[in-house]
Design a protein around this motif. Structure first.
Motif, mmCIF file in Angstrom:
data_model
loop_
_atom_site.group_PDB
_atom_site.id
_atom_site.type_symbol
_atom_site.label_atom_id
_atom_site.label_comp_id
_atom_site.label_asym_id
_atom_site.label_seq_id
_atom_site.Cartn_x
_atom_site.Cartn_y
_atom_site.Cartn_z
ATOM 1 N N GLN A 1 0.851 -1.193 0.000
ATOM 2 C CA GLN A 1 0.000 0.000 0.000
ATOM 3 C C GLN A 1 0.882 1.236 0.000
ATOM 4 O OE1 GLN A 1 -3.842 0.473 1.079
ATOM 5 N NE2 GLN A 1 -3.712 -1.143 -0.432
ATOM 6 N N ILE B 1 1.635 4.911 1.417
ATOM 7 C CA ILE B 1 1.393 5.710 2.611
ATOM 8 C C ILE B 1 1.707 7.169 2.276
ATOM 9 C CG2 ILE B 1 1.961 6.044 5.049
ATOM 10 C CD1 ILE B 1 0.647 3.342 4.372
ATOM 11 N N ILE C 1 2.496 -3.452 4.536
ATOM 12 C CA ILE C 1 1.866 -3.410 5.849
ATOM 13 C C ILE C 1 1.594 -4.853 6.265
ATOM 14 C CG2 ILE C 1 0.849 -1.171 5.306
ATOM 15 C CD1 ILE C 1 -1.851 -2.585 5.119
ATOM 16 N N ASN D 1 -4.136 -7.899 5.183
ATOM 17 C CA ASN D 1 -5.506 -7.502 4.873
ATOM 18 C C ASN D 1 -6.370 -8.752 4.824
ATOM 19 O OD1 ASN D 1 -7.393 -7.186 2.031
ATOM 20 N ND2 ASN D 1 -7.768 -5.792 3.728
ATOM 21 N N PHE E 1 -7.806 -4.006 7.527
ATOM 22 C CA PHE E 1 -6.368 -3.796 7.410
ATOM 23 C C PHE E 1 -5.749 -3.798 8.805
ATOM 24 C CE2 PHE E 1 -7.689 -2.097 3.326
ATOM 25 C CZ PHE E 1 -6.681 -2.517 2.486
ATOM 26 N N SER E 2 -4.749 -4.672 8.996
ATOM 27 C CA SER E 2 -4.009 -4.725 10.251
ATOM 28 C C SER E 2 -2.609 -4.200 10.013
ATOM 29 C CB SER E 2 -3.942 -6.166 10.782
ATOM 30 O OG SER E 2 -5.238 -6.683 10.978
ATOM 31 N N ASN E 3 -2.198 -3.207 10.786
ATOM 32 C CA ASN E 3 -0.877 -2.609 10.644
ATOM 33 C C ASN E 3 -0.014 -2.958 11.850
ATOM 34 O OD1 ASN E 3 -1.413 -0.942 8.164
ATOM 35 N ND2 ASN E 3 -3.005 -0.136 9.505
ATOM 36 N N ASP E 4 1.306 -3.048 11.645
ATOM 37 C CA ASP E 4 2.191 -3.450 12.736
ATOM 38 C C ASP E 4 2.639 -2.274 13.608
ATOM 39 O OD1 ASP E 4 4.002 -2.115 11.155
ATOM 40 O OD2 ASP E 4 5.093 -3.906 10.528
ATOM 41 N N ASP F 1 -5.044 0.583 12.493
ATOM 42 C CA ASP F 1 -5.838 -0.408 11.770
ATOM 43 C C ASP F 1 -7.035 0.294 11.133
ATOM 44 O OD1 ASP F 1 -4.040 -2.162 12.825
ATOM 45 O OD2 ASP F 1 -5.429 -3.113 14.218
ATOM 46 N N SER G 1 -5.557 1.058 3.700
ATOM 47 C CA SER G 1 -4.889 1.005 4.997
ATOM 48 C C SER G 1 -4.838 2.371 5.657
ATOM 49 C CB SER G 1 -3.464 0.457 4.833
ATOM 50 O OG SER G 1 -2.713 1.316 3.991
ATOM 51 N N GLN G 2 -4.869 3.421 4.823
ATOM 52 C CA GLN G 2 -4.806 4.795 5.312
ATOM 53 C C GLN G 2 -5.921 5.587 4.631
ATOM 54 O OE1 GLN G 2 -1.463 7.146 3.975
ATOM 55 N NE2 GLN G 2 -1.175 8.064 5.993
#
Length: 202
Positions: free
Chosen positions: A69, A71, A89, A92, A122-125, A132, A167-168
């Motif tokens: 994705q 950013i 990321i 998903n 969407f899971s982000n670290d 998220d 994601s954003q």
């Protein structure tokens, strides 16, 4: 019922580290260290065929690891501008329903329609500084094929994508109508096509 796994490799512009400055307010920079997306799909489908109509439906779950994705950050060198960089990321997950149908209206004219509804997560670290995100998404298209003569055919298609969760934030809706003509020659061993993309410039 099916399960599939595939790899989706980044495109050239996503890995190109040199800034694309064609729009000074929206600069895009690739990331040569991107990893391919790892995609797992589970699907349960049902199909029904009538004399003039074919209907296919499926319920699916899809997980994409290392999602690619872009950013966006503010561009300190251009007031109101942004810089977009591509990253992997965390993942998903999508749960959805897809409906496809084809109808032979006459011997020379048929319509094919497709609708896709899905909930996306969407899971982000956390390392990229974004939270998220999740949301409901849908899209659809309708294609018509018309045989004008033995060797001349026409096609028109309309595509709509509702605002899509990323994601954003979200991507705005998209709408496009295309059309084309195809003339066959030499017993259909050769053909000449004329196509118009996005007729209404939407």
């Amino acid at each position: 019922m099916s399960y599939s796994r595939r790899v989706n490799r980044p495109r050239g512009y996503q890995t190109n580290p040199f800034p694309d400055r064609s729009d000074r307010y929206n600069i895009r920079v690739g990331n040569p260290n991107l990893r391919p997306e790892d995609i797992h799909s589970f699907e349960l489908g049902y199909a029904k065929v009538w004399p003039l109509v074919t209907f296919t439906s499926s319920v699916y779950f899809r997980q994409v690891n290392d999602v690619v994705q872009n950013i966006r950050d503010n561009n300190p060198d251009e007031i109101g501008g942004t810089i977009s960089r591509y990253f992997n990321i965390a993942k998903n997950q999508s749960v959805g329903l897809e409906l496809i149908s084809r109808a032979d209206i006459t011997k020379k004219f048929n319509l094919t329609g497709n609708l896709n509804f899905f909930q996306s997560y969407f899971s982000n670290d956390g390392s990229l500084g974004i939270n998220d995100n999740s949301g409901f998404n849908w899209n659809g298209n309708l294609t018509g094929n018309l045989t004008l003569t033995k060797n001349l055919s026409a096609q028109s298609s309309a595509f709509y994508m509702a605002p899509r969760t990323l994601s954003q934030g979200k991507m705005l809706e998209m709408l496009s109508v295309d059309a084309g003509l195809k003339q066959d020659f030499f017993n259909r061993n050769a053909s000449l096509s004329f196509n118009i993309r996005d007729i209404f410039n939407t």
